[in-house]
Design a protein around this motif. Structure first.
Motif, PDB file in Angstrom:
ATOM      1  N   TYR A 159      -9.230  -0.784   3.324  1.00 19.16           N
ATOM      2  CA  TYR A 159      -8.300   0.136   3.968  1.00 19.16           C
ATOM      3  C   TYR A 159      -8.676   0.364   5.432  1.00 19.16           C
ATOM      4  O   TYR A 159      -7.851   0.813   6.229  1.00 19.16           O
ATOM      5  N   HIS A 217      -4.804  -4.241   6.372  1.00 22.60           N
ATOM      6  CA  HIS A 217      -3.817  -3.173   6.251  1.00 22.60           C
ATOM      7  C   HIS A 217      -2.402  -3.746   6.237  1.00 22.60           C
ATOM      8  O   HIS A 217      -1.549  -3.335   5.441  1.00 22.60           O
ATOM      9  N   LEU A 226      -1.409  -4.974   2.838  1.00 22.36           N
ATOM     10  CA  LEU A 226      -1.092  -3.891   1.910  1.00 22.36           C
ATOM     11  C   LEU A 226       0.302  -3.336   2.163  1.00 22.36           C
ATOM     12  O   LEU A 226       1.036  -3.003   1.223  1.00 22.36           O
ATOM     13  N   ARG A 260       3.474  -3.608  -0.559  1.00 24.31           N
ATOM     14  CA  ARG A 260       4.169  -2.392  -1.011  1.00 24.31           C
ATOM     15  C   ARG A 260       5.650  -2.428  -0.649  1.00 24.31           C
ATOM     16  O   ARG A 260       6.511  -2.087  -1.487  1.00 24.31           O
ATOM     17  N   GLU A 314       3.442  -5.225  -6.143  1.00 21.81           N
ATOM     18  CA  GLU A 314       2.230  -4.647  -6.723  1.00 21.81           C
ATOM     19  C   GLU A 314       1.880  -5.250  -8.083  1.00 21.81           C
ATOM     20  O   GLU A 314       0.703  -5.439  -8.398  1.00 21.81           O
ATOM     21  N   GLU A 337       1.054   5.765   3.249  1.00 25.32           N
ATOM     22  CA  GLU A 337       0.179   5.900   2.086  1.00 25.32           C
ATOM     23  C   GLU A 337      -0.895   4.821   2.015  1.00 25.32           C
ATOM     24  O   GLU A 337      -1.788   4.889   1.167  1.00 25.32           O
ATOM     25  N   THR A 338      -0.827   3.827   2.888  1.00 28.98           N
ATOM     26  CA  THR A 338      -1.890   2.830   2.989  1.00 28.98           C
ATOM     27  C   THR A 338      -2.760   3.073   4.222  1.00 28.98           C
ATOM     28  O   THR A 338      -3.639   2.247   4.526  1.00 28.98           O
ATOM     29  N   THR A 339      -2.540   4.184   4.914  1.00 24.35           N
ATOM     30  CA  THR A 339      -3.317   4.529   6.106  1.00 24.35           C
ATOM     31  C   THR A 339      -4.361   5.571   5.727  1.00 24.35           C
ATOM     32  O   THR A 339      -4.018   6.707   5.403  1.00 24.35           O
ATOM     33  N   ASP A 340      -5.624   5.193   5.756  1.00 22.52           N
ATOM     34  CA  ASP A 340      -6.719   6.075   5.349  1.00 22.52           C
ATOM     35  C   ASP A 340      -7.612   6.319   6.561  1.00 22.52           C
ATOM     36  O   ASP A 340      -8.498   5.516   6.864  1.00 22.52           O
TER      37      ASP A 340
END
Length: 312
Positions: free
Chosen positions: A43, A49, A52, A56, A61, A262-265
């Motif tokens: 992540y 990124h 991902l 999505r 998935e 929601e894939t950004t952490d």
């Protein structure tokens, strides 16, 4: 980063070692099949990124499995928090070396493992997303966006080349430079492109107009990391992302789409860069800031484009 990646003070990214392809018709020897491939990502990594995000957006998935490595990388490379349940590997390096025992480069994400063949297929990050977009269409969810439409591919490819050279890789060329001249050259090219993108986004919602495309997917991970990492850690400090009205609103617009947001952490992003890259940040201290509201209204709806996917 290896010694081979610095030439006369200039950062040069290592070539991708595994470049086999996955094809819908199986002509490559690696046929597109649901459940056959495992995508390995971090992540924290901008190159991973983007994969991902595309997985999505397209609803892949269930068709393409994913394994996530720990954001803190050491001399052994990327580590799995627990042994990967499919391959049993504790470190990504095990999969690289089982495919090529003589491999001596960095063990990079994203990469794709063929569970049927028991080998690494590709770590060619630019090709991974376009492969999902063009070779796995049989498993795209109903109504999935066409992220790489044929009529726009020449324009997308041209824009991607500029963004890769001056922005995606440009921040690394600035941050890892060990001499003033290559640092300033990368710095100037980065902000010249930011100025061009700021103007481009003044009258269109996304980079190609009405809809999100591969070009937006490739730009976003760098924007997401810019103020949190690249502005200070990589000395890209002429301006912040939040100082560009159009670019900043555009970034928040994309963040509002779950596949992006929601894939950004941000926690994993900051811990990876500030703890792992001790050549840039010897102390390993992770900054608490910046305090930025990525959920603030972006106002991009006023533009003609209405290209956001349906929220997946």
């Amino acid at each position: 980063m290896t010694a081979q990646e610095i030439e006369s003070g200039r950062f040069v990214r290592q070539a991708n070692r595994f470049t086999d392809t996955i094809t819908a018709d199986g002509s490559s020897g690696h046929p597109a099949e649901a459940g056959r491939y495992r995508l390995f990502v971090s992540y924290a990594c901008p190159w991973a990124h983007r994969s991902l995000i595309v997985r999505r957006l397209l609803g892949l998935e269930d068709a393409i499995g994913v394994g996530v490595v720990d954001p803190i990388r050491d001399e052994r490379g990327w580590r799995f928090p627990e042994p990967d349940p499919v391959t049993g590997a504790g470190f990504l390096s095990e999969l690289y070396l089982s495919t090529d025992p003589d491999y001596q480069g960095r063990y990079t994400v994203p990469c794709v493992w063929d569970t049927a063949a028991g080998r690494m297929v590709t770590n060619d990050f630019p090709a991974i997303t376009t492969t999902m977009e063009t070779q796995f269409t049989a498993w795209h969810r109903p109504g999935a966006p066409d992220l790489y439409p044929e009529p726009l591919r020449p324009e997308i490819d041209e824009l991607n080349e500029l963004v890769y050279t001056t922005v995606n890789n440009g921040v690394y060329r600035a941050g890892f430079a060990t001499a003033q001249e290559p640092y300033e050259k990368a710095f100037d090219a980065l902000f010249a492109t930011f100025d061009r993108l700021e103007e481009r986004l003044s009258d269109r919602r996304y980079l190609l107009g009405d809809a999100i495309t591969e070009a937006d997917v490739r730009l976003y991970p760098t924007l997401a990391r810019f103020d949190a990492v690249y502005h200070s850690h990589f000395k890209c400090n002429l301006r912040r992302l939040v100082d560009y009205p159009n670019l900043w609103a555009y970034a928040r617009d994309l963040y509002s789409v779950p596949a992006f947001g929601e894939t950004t952490d941000f926690d994993q992003i900051k811990r990876h860069y500030y703890v792992t890259q001790r050549n840039v940040n010897p102390s390993g201290v992770v900054p608490k800031g910046p305090l930025i509201d990525w959920t603030a209204p972006h106002g991009r709806e006023r533009l003609a484009g209405r290209g956001a996917p349906d929220g997946r």
